[in-house]
Design a protein around this motif. Structure first.
Motif, PDB file in Angstrom:
ATOM      1  N   VAL A  41       0.840  -1.202   0.000  1.00 46.18           N
ATOM      2  CA  VAL A  41       0.000   0.000   0.000  1.00 46.18           C
ATOM      3  C   VAL A  41       0.881   1.260   0.000  1.00 46.18           C
ATOM      4  O   VAL A  41       0.621   2.217  -0.723  1.00 46.18           O
TER       5      VAL A  41
ATOM      6  N   LYS B 176       0.866   4.021  -2.848  1.00 50.56           N
ATOM      7  CA  LYS B 176       0.551   5.426  -2.502  1.00 50.56           C
ATOM      8  C   LYS B 176       1.585   6.350  -3.128  1.00 50.56           C
ATOM      9  O   LYS B 176       1.248   7.348  -3.752  1.00 50.56           O
TER      10      LYS B 176
ATOM     11  N   ILE C 236      -6.057   4.092  -0.596  1.00 53.14           N
ATOM     12  CA  ILE C 236      -5.159   4.947  -1.373  1.00 53.14           C
ATOM     13  C   ILE C 236      -5.906   6.151  -1.962  1.00 53.14           C
ATOM     14  O   ILE C 236      -5.416   7.281  -1.905  1.00 53.14           O
TER      15      ILE C 236
ATOM     16  N   HIS D  65      -6.498   8.628   0.738  1.00 50.40           N
ATOM     17  CA  HIS D  65      -5.219   9.295   1.028  1.00 50.40           C
ATOM     18  C   HIS D  65      -4.932  10.392  -0.011  1.00 50.40           C
ATOM     19  O   HIS D  65      -4.547  11.513   0.349  1.00 50.40           O
TER      20      HIS D  65
END
Length: 158
Positions: free
Chosen positions: A10, A14, A48, A51
């Protein structure tokens, strides 16, 4: 057959998507597709995307405005084509309208007139009706409103 596709954590994903979004404005659909292509699971995709939104890498309103500005300036697209292309990218009606409202009306008409006049000069068709049809088809394909198109075609080709 072995699947030799690289897998990402992850955190790696990202970082990769931050660069992807920083390089050029992206819409949610493009980012989600990119994550799917990276073999990310749905839960990771959600994490993601959230984010990227929270850190302002992903902003649908900003994307819509940049898209409209770019396609209008570079490709001389009219509002109908811009709208349909943004709808294909799953952009909301609100964001589409906000983006279209950033185009100055006078500039819009100037770009349309320049495009129509340039194209009319380049059509070598002798038959007046075929010439009108070619010009109208060209302008309609580019997404200009039919009332503008037909008025201009009749004004330019007599």
């Amino acid at each position: 057959m072995l699947n030799n596709k690289k897998t990402y954590t992850v955190t790696e994903a990202k970082s990769k998507l931050e660069h992807y979004c920083a390089y050029q404005e992206r819409c949610h659909k493009e980012v989600i597709q990119k994550l799917k292509d990276m073999q990310m699971i749905p839960e990771a995709i959600d994490v993601i995307v959230v984010h990227l939104i929270e850190h302002n890498f992903l902003n649908e309103e900003r994307f819509a405005k940049a898209y409209v500005r770019g396609k209008f300036k570079m490709k001389s697209w009219g509002k109908l084509r811009l709208t349909s292309q943004l709808k294909l990218k799953d952009i909301s009606k609100v964001n589409i309208n906000q983006a279209l409202n950033t185009i100055d009306y006078d500039e819009y008409i100037d770009v349309f007139n320049d495009l129509a006049e340039k194209k009319a000069k380049n059509i070598t068709e002798a038959n007046i009706w075929k010439k009108k049809k070619k010009l109208a088809d060209y302008l309609l394909y580019r997404g200009w409103e039919s009332n503008l198109v037909y008025d201009k075609v009749n004004q330019l080709i007599k």
